[in-house]
Structure formats: structure tokens, C-alpha cells
Design a protein around this motif. Structure first.
Motif, PDB file in Angstrom:
ATOM      1  N   VAL A  79      25.758   0.200  84.600  1.00 23.17           N
ATOM      2  CA  VAL A  79      26.100  -0.924  83.727  1.00 23.17           C
ATOM      3  C   VAL A  79      27.422  -1.557  84.163  1.00 23.17           C
ATOM      4  O   VAL A  79      27.577  -2.780  84.129  1.00 23.17           O
ATOM      5  CB  VAL A  79      26.184  -0.455  82.252  1.00 23.17           C
ATOM      6  N   SER A  80      28.382  -0.730  84.580  1.00 25.00           N
ATOM      7  CA  SER A  80      29.708  -1.230  84.933  1.00 25.00           C
ATOM      8  C   SER A  80      29.797  -1.775  86.350  1.00 25.00           C
ATOM      9  O   SER A  80      30.538  -2.733  86.607  1.00 25.00           O
ATOM     10  CB  SER A  80      30.750  -0.120  84.757  1.00 25.00           C
ATOM     11  N   LEU A  81      29.053  -1.168  87.285  1.00 27.31           N
ATOM     12  CA  LEU A  81      29.224  -1.493  88.709  1.00 27.31           C
ATOM     13  C   LEU A  81      27.959  -1.973  89.399  1.00 27.31           C
ATOM     14  O   LEU A  81      28.012  -2.394  90.560  1.00 27.31           O
ATOM     15  CB  LEU A  81      29.751  -0.258  89.461  1.00 27.31           C
ATOM     16  N   GLY A  82      26.811  -1.871  88.737  1.00 25.33           N
ATOM     17  CA  GLY A  82      25.558  -2.125  89.423  1.00 25.33           C
ATOM     18  C   GLY A  82      25.100  -0.872  90.160  1.00 25.33           C
ATOM     19  O   GLY A  82      25.674   0.213  90.004  1.00 25.33           O
ATOM     20  N   ARG A  83      24.079  -0.999  90.994  1.00 29.24           N
ATOM     21  CA  ARG A  83      23.487   0.163  91.643  1.00 29.24           C
ATOM     22  C   ARG A  83      24.172   0.543  92.955  1.00 29.24           C
ATOM     23  O   ARG A  83      23.912   1.606  93.517  1.00 29.24           O
ATOM     24  CB  ARG A  83      21.995  -0.100  91.909  1.00 29.24           C
ATOM     25  N   GLU A  84      25.080  -0.313  93.419  1.00 30.74           N
ATOM     26  CA  GLU A  84      25.687  -0.127  94.732  1.00 30.74           C
ATOM     27  C   GLU A  84      26.396   1.217  94.885  1.00 30.74           C
ATOM     28  O   GLU A  84      26.371   1.828  95.953  1.00 30.74           O
ATOM     29  CB  GLU A  84      26.666  -1.270  94.999  1.00 30.74           C
ATOM     30  N   HIS A  85      27.036   1.689  93.817  1.00 27.85           N
ATOM     31  CA  HIS A  85      27.878   2.888  93.924  1.00 27.85           C
ATOM     32  C   HIS A  85      27.245   4.115  93.270  1.00 27.85           C
ATOM     33  O   HIS A  85      27.918   5.123  93.050  1.00 27.85           O
ATOM     34  CB  HIS A  85      29.246   2.619  93.289  1.00 27.85           C
ATOM     35  N   LEU A  86      25.952   4.033  92.960  1.00 27.96           N
ATOM     36  CA  LEU A  86      25.311   5.135  92.240  1.00 27.96           C
ATOM     37  C   LEU A  86      25.316   6.435  93.040  1.00 27.96           C
ATOM     38  O   LEU A  86      25.559   7.515  92.487  1.00 27.96           O
ATOM     39  CB  LEU A  86      23.878   4.763  91.860  1.00 27.96           C
ATOM     40  N   ASN A  87      25.038   6.364  94.323  1.00 34.51           N
ATOM     41  CA  ASN A  87      24.974   7.594  95.122  1.00 34.51           C
ATOM     42  C   ASN A  87      26.313   8.314  95.143  1.00 34.51           C
ATOM     43  O   ASN A  87      26.376   9.552  95.012  1.00 34.51           O
ATOM     44  CB  ASN A  87      24.526   7.285  96.548  1.00 34.51           C
ATOM     45  N   GLY A 133      34.731   8.175  84.763  1.00 32.09           N
ATOM     46  CA  GLY A 133      35.464   6.989  84.308  1.00 32.09           C
ATOM     47  C   GLY A 133      36.507   6.541  85.314  1.00 32.09           C
ATOM     48  O   GLY A 133      36.669   5.339  85.569  1.00 32.09           O
ATOM     49  N   ALA A 134      37.229   7.487  85.890  1.00 30.30           N
ATOM     50  CA  ALA A 134      38.236   7.142  86.906  1.00 30.30           C
ATOM     51  C   ALA A 134      37.557   6.517  88.126  1.00 30.30           C
ATOM     52  O   ALA A 134      38.100   5.577  88.739  1.00 30.30           O
ATOM     53  CB  ALA A 134      39.021   8.380  87.310  1.00 30.30           C
ATOM     54  N   PHE A 135      36.375   7.026  88.476  1.00 29.34           N
ATOM     55  CA  PHE A 135      35.618   6.450  89.598  1.00 29.34           C
ATOM     56  C   PHE A 135      35.283   4.986  89.305  1.00 29.34           C
ATOM     57  O   PHE A 135      35.484   4.104  90.153  1.00 29.34           O
ATOM     58  CB  PHE A 135      34.344   7.266  89.829  1.00 29.34           C
ATOM     59  N   ILE A 136      34.776   4.718  88.098  1.00 28.18           N
ATOM     60  CA  ILE A 136      34.414   3.345  87.731  1.00 28.18           C
ATOM     61  C   ILE A 136      35.639   2.441  87.758  1.00 28.18           C
ATOM     62  O   ILE A 136      35.615   1.337  88.331  1.00 28.18           O
ATOM     63  CB  ILE A 136      33.756   3.318  86.326  1.00 28.18           C
ATOM     64  N   LEU A 137      36.729   2.885  87.151  1.00 29.24           N
ATOM     65  CA  LEU A 137      37.946   2.063  87.093  1.00 29.24           C
ATOM     66  C   LEU A 137      38.509   1.799  88.483  1.00 29.24           C
ATOM     67  O   LEU A 137      39.039   0.712  88.760  1.00 29.24           O
ATOM     68  CB  LEU A 137      38.990   2.744  86.204  1.00 29.24           C
ATOM     69  N   SER A 138      38.384   2.784  89.365  1.00 27.27           N
ATOM     70  CA  SER A 138      38.849   2.591  90.746  1.00 27.27           C
ATOM     71  C   SER A 138      38.037   1.508  91.444  1.00 27.27           C
ATOM     72  O   SER A 138      38.598   0.641  92.143  1.00 27.27           O
ATOM     73  CB  SER A 138      38.755   3.902  91.535  1.00 27.27           C
ATOM     74  N   LYS A 139      36.724   1.538  91.263  1.00 27.76           N
ATOM     75  CA  LYS A 139      35.873   0.532  91.893  1.00 27.76           C
ATOM     76  C   LYS A 139      36.113  -0.853  91.298  1.00 27.76           C
ATOM     77  O   LYS A 139      35.884  -1.876  91.949  1.00 27.76           O
ATOM     78  CB  LYS A 139      34.399   0.910  91.751  1.00 27.76           C
ATOM     79  N   LEU A 140      36.597  -0.902  90.049  1.00 22.07           N
ATOM     80  CA  LEU A 140      36.904  -2.183  89.411  1.00 22.07           C
ATOM     81  C   LEU A 140      38.291  -2.699  89.785  1.00 22.07           C
ATOM     82  O   LEU A 140      38.658  -3.819  89.396  1.00 22.07           O
ATOM     83  CB  LEU A 140      36.801  -2.049  87.881  1.00 22.07           C
ATOM     84  N   GLY A 141      39.059  -1.872  90.504  1.00 22.16           N
ATOM     85  CA  GLY A 141      40.326  -2.377  91.015  1.00 22.16           C
ATOM     86  C   GLY A 141      41.576  -1.638  90.606  1.00 22.16           C
ATOM     87  O   GLY A 141      42.664  -1.931  91.107  1.00 22.16           O
ATOM     88  N   LEU A 142      41.461  -0.669  89.706  1.00 19.13           N
ATOM     89  CA  LEU A 142      42.633   0.122  89.318  1.00 19.13           C
ATOM     90  C   LEU A 142      42.765   1.331  90.236  1.00 19.13           C
ATOM     91  O   LEU A 142      41.767   1.865  90.713  1.00 19.13           O
ATOM     92  CB  LEU A 142      42.503   0.609  87.871  1.00 19.13           C
ATOM     93  N   GLU A 143      43.965   1.772  90.455  1.00 19.98           N
ATOM     94  CA  GLU A 143      44.186   3.023  91.193  1.00 19.98           C
ATOM     95  C   GLU A 143      44.158   4.162  90.174  1.00 19.98           C
ATOM     96  O   GLU A 143      45.192   4.642  89.716  1.00 19.98           O
ATOM     97  CB  GLU A 143      45.522   2.984  91.936  1.00 19.98           C
ATOM     98  N   ALA A 144      42.946   4.564  89.816  1.00 21.00           N
ATOM     99  CA  ALA A 144      42.758   5.543  88.741  1.00 21.00           C
ATOM    100  C   ALA A 144      42.531   6.936  89.316  1.00 21.00           C
ATOM    101  O   ALA A 144      41.880   7.103  90.344  1.00 21.00           O
ATOM    102  CB  ALA A 144      41.573   5.142  87.873  1.00 21.00           C
ATOM    103  N   VAL A 145      43.069   7.936  88.608  1.00 24.69           N
ATOM    104  CA  VAL A 145      42.922   9.338  89.011  1.00 24.69           C
ATOM    105  C   VAL A 145      42.424  10.121  87.803  1.00 24.69           C
ATOM    106  O   VAL A 145      43.088  10.152  86.762  1.00 24.69           O
ATOM    107  CB  VAL A 145      44.265   9.925  89.503  1.00 24.69           C
ATOM    108  N   GLY A 146      41.266  10.751  87.926  1.00 28.29           N
ATOM    109  CA  GLY A 146      40.697  11.505  86.815  1.00 28.29           C
ATOM    110  C   GLY A 146      41.264  12.907  86.723  1.00 28.29           C
ATOM    111  O   GLY A 146      41.344  13.623  87.724  1.00 28.29           O
TER     112      GLY A 146
END
Length: 464
Positions: A79-87, A133-146
Motif C-alpha cells: 500500500v505504501s510503496l507498491g510491489r517494487e520493494h516487496l521481495n 516500518g523503518a524499511f518503508i520510511l527509508s524507501k519514502l526518503g527518510l534515513e530511518a533505523v528500526g
């Protein structure tokens, strides 16, 4: 400015991490932000159920649950990123799944579920939320660390299921874990609700514990503010499902908010204010789905205005136990014996009242605790002649009226009980603390909603 933002279970589901990204991004880079996340709403209950199924040996149910758990977090990614990063995301979730699977199958093979192992399982939803969540936020542009609560430095005692955070130890550990990330411009994404003992054993903080995680981190990191994001516009004057014209309370003191938290206000964990109280850190309660809408700020000022009462809260599914006995009259220590027996069952007493004749004592507890408290009192005190009888009323709700302005204001109690009486409602039990900030009373469960509306109307809490 340094801000700790907590996002609850309804805030992370669906496209929640897109909203979290939007909210956090607005406050970067001029501020440092720590994010605390809950499990997706409902996941913690499912994890607890899975642990009990494991103890019963339901291997197929365990495997199916773990697949559903991974699927639910993959839906967030899609929902957040599309299917591109599912794997890539599936690799993260699969590793977490294997770790959890080992624990669940260990419980199944042993046929034993200890409080320690239950905590490990119950807190895994927050682990998924933090890492995925950190993975999603990183792909959206934040330098997130879970980070898990343990990795973030949340140190607790060993009261499994309802652990208390050790603030001094947490200050040291959290600074060491999180300060370097903040200084490097990164956004730590911490799983709420969990911590670890000083020996490194995972614990949980009780329901709603992500609030507690956020305020503890706020105090440990000397944050300027803590923001608690949920699905409501701050703390309301009453539950809007009961009172349609309920309004957001703009300001509450720490003491007022603590009273509301203890008596069931869903916006706050009962211990959430402990860490920030002495530090004077303001706490903002805001709505993820209406970020520019009304909110509540909780601070150290006890401002008394024309609103003598700030809010009316309701605890459903309570019960009252009343103990009787002529031998109680003038006998020092009888009340202490009653409380000791109740305490030995692990039950929290919500209200207590004793007649001036000293011949009876009434206590209000959660309905789920009635049977074990009744049995303990019968066994320990009635059978030994300390008490004559124990009576139970199991269909009760508790209404709590809270406000700093009640202190020293004549006629508040009269107004409350007149309003309730005018609606034809009988009050079963009353309790008021010495602070005069909270008047609580018990009514029949069927009368509870109307009692809340009566008090809310009497003090015109729906008016600006």
C-alpha cells in the motif's frame, strides 16, 4: 527541538506509514525526531492467542498465523510503496517470522507457556512494525533505523506482562543507542510496548505501553516535547460514542491526565506521565488522521477556569464485592486483612468504601477478577470467622468525573448526583480521593451511558 512521536495501532495500518512519513518530514531537518510505533491494531491479541494455541499443540494454527502475520505487514509495504520493494521487505519479515516461529514451536514442544515466553511473543508485533516500518520510511526518503525496545535501551524490571521502566538505567542505555543516530540525521523507529530487563530478557509494559515507551524515551533523551498520535482529536470530554457533542479538552495538568488515564481514558497508558512529570516535558495528544485538528496538551500547570469539571470517563465491566461482619466493628486491622487477601490474588482495586458503622467494606474491581477475589475472601476470612459474609454485584460500571477545579468548589458533588438522580439512575457506591480532583461512582451497567450523559450535560462540557 527534539520530539518523540508515538503512532498507535490504528495509525500504522493501511497506508499509515505514508502518513507518518508526511508528519515526520514536516518537522525535519530543523528538529530531531524519534518515532515510536505500536503493532497493527489487533495483532497483539492474535499473538497472545497464538502463544496459547502453541501451548495446546496446535501446530497447523501456528503456521497459518505466522503466514497471516507476514502477509499483514507485506500489505503495509504494498500500500505504501507498491510491489517494487516487496521481495526486499519479505526478506526482513521472513527473518522475524523465523525468530518468532522458534519460540512458538518451543512453547508447543514443552507444552508450557511461562510469563517470560508470553512476553516475548506478545511484543513481536511492535518488532515487526519497527523493522518493516523503518524499511518503508527509508524507501519514502527518510534515513530511518528500526529498533526494538531492547535495542533502543528501554530497561525494565522483571514484572512480565506489566513491567515498569527503570528510568535511570534507561537514560544511560537509550542515550548510548539513540543519540548517535540523531546526531547523524537519522530517524530511529522504535517498537513500543516492549523493553528488556538488565539481564536482557524481553518484557512488555502492559496494554497501551507504547505511550509509556514514548514518554520514557522523551525523558531519557531530554526531549522538548512528546507527541502521542492516535485516531482521536486529543483527550475528549467524554467518549463521543456515548456523548455525540463531546469536545476536545485543550489543556490538562499532569495530575488531571493521570486521573483520567487510571480510570480508563483510552488516549493514555496509566504510567505514561511518570517519566515526563518531573522533567516538565509537555505531552501532546493528536490525531494522525486529522493532524491539523484540535489536540490536547498535558503540562505541569493546573489552571482552573470556568470549567470546574474537565472530563467524564467510564469503566465498563466492573463488579462490587461487599464484605460484612459484626466482628469488624472496632476491630483494628480488619480492613487491612481484606485488602491483603484481595492483593494476594493480583487484583487491582478501583474503588473502596467503608461505612461509618465499620460493619461493611465495599470494593470495586474488574469483572474478570470477581470470582478469584470472592473465593479468596471466603477461604481466608469467612471460613475463619473474620467476616460473616461476602456479596457480589457483577453488572456494574464506574463513572469518573475529573477536574482540578473541583477542589474546594462547593456543590460539585451535589450537582453530579442531582443530575444522575434526575435521569432515574441509582448510585450504588461513591469514592473520592483527598485531592478532590476525581469523584467516582458506580451504577448498574445498563445505566452507565445515561449517567455519563447526565454529568456531561450538567456541567455543559459540550459547550465551548
Amino acid at each position: 527541538m527534539r520530539i518523540v512521536m508515538k503512532f498507535g495501532g490504528t495509525s500504522v495500518r493501511g497506508d499509515g506509514f505514508r502518513r507518518i512519513h508526511e508528519i515526520v518530514s514536516r518537522h525535519l531537518p530543523e528538529n530531531q525526531v524519534v518515532v515510536v510505533v505500536s503493532a497493527i491494531k489487533g495483532v497483539t491479541d492474535e499473538l497472545i492467542d497464538a502463544a496459547h494455541r502453541a501451548r495446546r499443540g496446535d501446530e497447523r494454527e501456528i503456521s497459518e498465523f505466522l503466514d497471516r502475520l507476514v502477509d499483514s505487514y507485506m500489505e503495509l509495504v504494498e500500500v505504501s510503496l507498491g510491489r517494487e520493494h516487496l521481495n526486499e521487505a519479505f526478506g526482513i519479515a521472513s527473518k522475524l517470522k523465523r525468530d518468532l516461529e522458534r519460540v512458538l514451536f518451543g512453547i508447543m514442544y514443552l507444552g508450557e507457556l511461562t510469563p517470560r515466553s508470553l512476553d516475548y511473543v506478545a511484543g513481536y508485533g511492535e518488532t515487526f512494525s519497527a523493522k518493516v516500518g523503518a524499511f518503508i520510511l527509508s524507501k519514502l526518503g527518510l534515513e530511518a533505523v528500526g529498533l526494538t525496545g531492547k535495542e533502543a535501551g528501554i530497561v525494565t524490571d522483571d514484572t512480565f506482562g506489566d513491567a515498569r521502566i527503570l528510568l535511570n538505567a534507561t537514560r544511560y542505555s537509550a542515550r548510548r543507542a539513540i543519540e548517535p543516530l540523531l546526531e547523524a540525521g537519522k530517524v530511529p523507529v522504535v517498537g513500543g510496548f516492549t523493553g528488556a530487563t538488565q539481564e536482557g530478557v524481553m518484557t512488555t509494559l502492559g496494554r497501551g505501553g507504547s505511550d509509556y515507551t514514548a514518554t520514557a524515551l522523551g525523558a531519557a533523551l531530554d526531549a522538548d516535547q512528546v507527541w502521542l498520535w492516535s485516531d482521536v482529536d486529543g483527550i475528549m470530554t467524554a467518549d463521543p460514542r456515548i456523548v455525540p457533542n463531546a469536545r476536545t479538552v485543550p489543556e490538562l495538568s499532569y495530575r488531571e491526565a493521570a486521573e483520567l488515564a487510571v480510570v480508563g481514558a483510552k488516549a493514555l497508558h496509566p504510567r505514561a506521565l511518570e517519566p515526563v512529570w518531573d522533567a516538565g516535558i509537555p505531552v501532546y495528544v493528536r490525531n494522525t488522521f486529522n493532524p491539523n485538528g484540535p489536540y490536547t496538551v498535558i503540562h505541569g500547570k493546573e489552571e482552573v477556569n470556568e470549567k470546574v469539571v474537565k472530563a467524564v470517563s467510564l469503566i465498563r465491566e466492573a463488579g462490587i464485592i461487599t464484605v460484612y461482619g459484626p466482628s469488624m466493628v472496632g476491630a483494628p486491622g480488619t480492613a487491612a486483612k481484606v485488602l491483603e487477601v484481595v492483593g494476594s490474588t493480583g487484583t487491582n482495586i478501583m474503588m473502596i468504601a467503608q461505612s461509618a458503622s465499620e460493619s461493611n467494606i465495599s470494593i470495586a474491581v474488574r469483572r474478570t477478577s470477581l470470582d478469584k477475589v470472592y473465593s479468596a475472601l471466603e477461604r481466608e476470612l469467612v471460613s475463619r470467622g473474620v467476616l460473616r459474609s461476602v456479596e457480589v454485584e457483577d453488572d456494574v460500571s464506574i463513572v469518573a468525573v475529573v477536574g482540578a477545579g473541583m477542589k474546594g468548589t462547593p456543590g460539585v458533588s451535589a450537582k453530579i448526583f442531582s443530575a444522575v438522580a434526575e435521569r432515574g439512575i441509582n448510585v450504588i457506591m461513591v469514592a473520592q480521593g483527598g485531592s478532590e480532583m476525581n469523584i467516582s461512582f458506580a451504577v448498574k451497567a445498563e445505566d452507565a451511558d445515561e449517567a455519563v450523559r447526565a454529568v456531561h450535560d450538567a456541567f455543559r462540557l459540550g459547550e465551548a
